[in-house]
Write a protein that holds these residues in place. Structure first.
Motif, PDB file in Angstrom:
ATOM      1  N   ALA A 151       0.835  -1.200   0.000  1.00 29.76           N
ATOM      2  CA  ALA A 151       0.000   0.000   0.000  1.00 29.76           C
ATOM      3  C   ALA A 151       0.872   1.254   0.000  1.00 29.76           C
ATOM      4  N   GLY A 155       1.125   4.043  -2.986  1.00 33.68           N
ATOM      5  CA  GLY A 155       0.868   5.454  -2.702  1.00 33.68           C
ATOM      6  C   GLY A 155       2.025   6.338  -3.115  1.00 33.68           C
ATOM      7  N   CYS A 183      -3.588   4.598   3.069  1.00 39.25           N
ATOM      8  CA  CYS A 183      -4.384   5.317   2.065  1.00 39.25           C
ATOM      9  C   CYS A 183      -4.745   6.722   2.561  1.00 39.25           C
ATOM     10  N   THR A 189      -7.112   6.122  -2.671  1.00 37.05           N
ATOM     11  CA  THR A 189      -8.207   5.296  -2.198  1.00 37.05           C
ATOM     12  C   THR A 189      -8.211   3.931  -2.870  1.00 37.05           C
ATOM     13  N   HIS A 190      -9.271   3.165  -2.638  1.00 32.93           N
ATOM     14  CA  HIS A 190      -9.373   1.829  -3.205  1.00 32.93           C
ATOM     15  C   HIS A 190     -10.838   1.445  -3.419  1.00 32.93           C
TER      16      HIS A 190
END
Length: 231
Positions: A151, A155, A183, A189-190
């Motif tokens: 993650a 990012g 995040c 975001t996801h």
């Protein structure tokens, strides 16, 4: 010519949702027979349905405000629409088993394998085939997911978002909370509960669209996610 591939689950009563989230109920609120004043109708045809569900139902996107208290002012309606309308591509991680972590070096290798380079503002989708293998089974909540390190690595590439087939972006009880925290920290975001990702593999880039509802103060929203290939 365009080819549009639907990446979204159906929404229906009793569908699987992440633990502790509101159950889904879809029921008629008004019928055409009621509106027509029919007495003792033999049919009940919905004219308006009532939806009772949480924001994080089915195929949905998380607002930055969902990631932590510090981001409470970044609710879904405040996020730029460009976040949800991007270029994207799909990576194949169908070899990953239940609760397996996806690590940064594996993502980099998968990008090289499919001949793609991550660009700022991209949406990366992760095909694990978990939906087709496990949806509606006891294993559905035990899918693979990103590690915290992945993650952070994503990012730092400046992506807009990433998307997964599972109910959580990380592995529940292992990395999921950390993925959300990162995040929020890095402001991306996801999407969760995507489907049909196998149809995107080895096809290069596409236009990804996953527009949320404009919910005031929303912590997320269901989306009708699609991939658009230009021919």
């Amino acid at each position: 010519m365009q080819e549009i591939i639907d990446l979204s689950q159906e929404i229906y009563s009793g569908m699987p949702v992440y633990r502790r989230l509101p159950p889904v109920q879809v029921e008629p609120y008004a019928t055409h027979e009621e509106w027509a004043g029919e007495k003792d109708p033999k049919t009940q045809t919905p004219a308006v349905n009532r939806l009772d569900m949480g924001e994080h139902t089915g195929t949905h996107v998380d607002a930055i405000s969902h990631m932590g208290k510090a981001y409470a002012d970044q609710s879904i309606e405040t996020m730029p629409l460009s976040t949800f309308y991007t270029s994207g591509f799909c990576l194949d991680f169908s070899h990953k088993g239940l609760q397996a972590l996806i690590e940064p070096d594996e993502i980099a290798a998968a990008c090289t394998s499919c001949g793609q380079e991550i660009k700022k503002g991209d949406t990366l989708l992760f095909h694990t085939d978990h939906y087709r293998r496990a949806f509606g089974t006891p294993a559905w909540g035990k899918g693979p997911g990103l590690s915290a390190q992945s993650a952070r690595w994503l990012g730092e590439q400046g992506i807009a978002a990433f998307g997964v087939e599972t109910m959580a972006p990380g592995v529940s009880g292992v990395s999921n909370r950390a993925v959300h925290d990162i995040c929020g920290e890095l402001n991306f975001t996801h999407y969760e509960n995507l489907v049909n990702l196998h149809l995107l593999l080895n096809r290069g880039r596409f236009r990804f669209i996953g527009l949320p509802l404009k919910i005031r103060g929303g912590t997320g929203s269901p989306v009708r996610a699609i991939a658009v290939f230009e021919e």
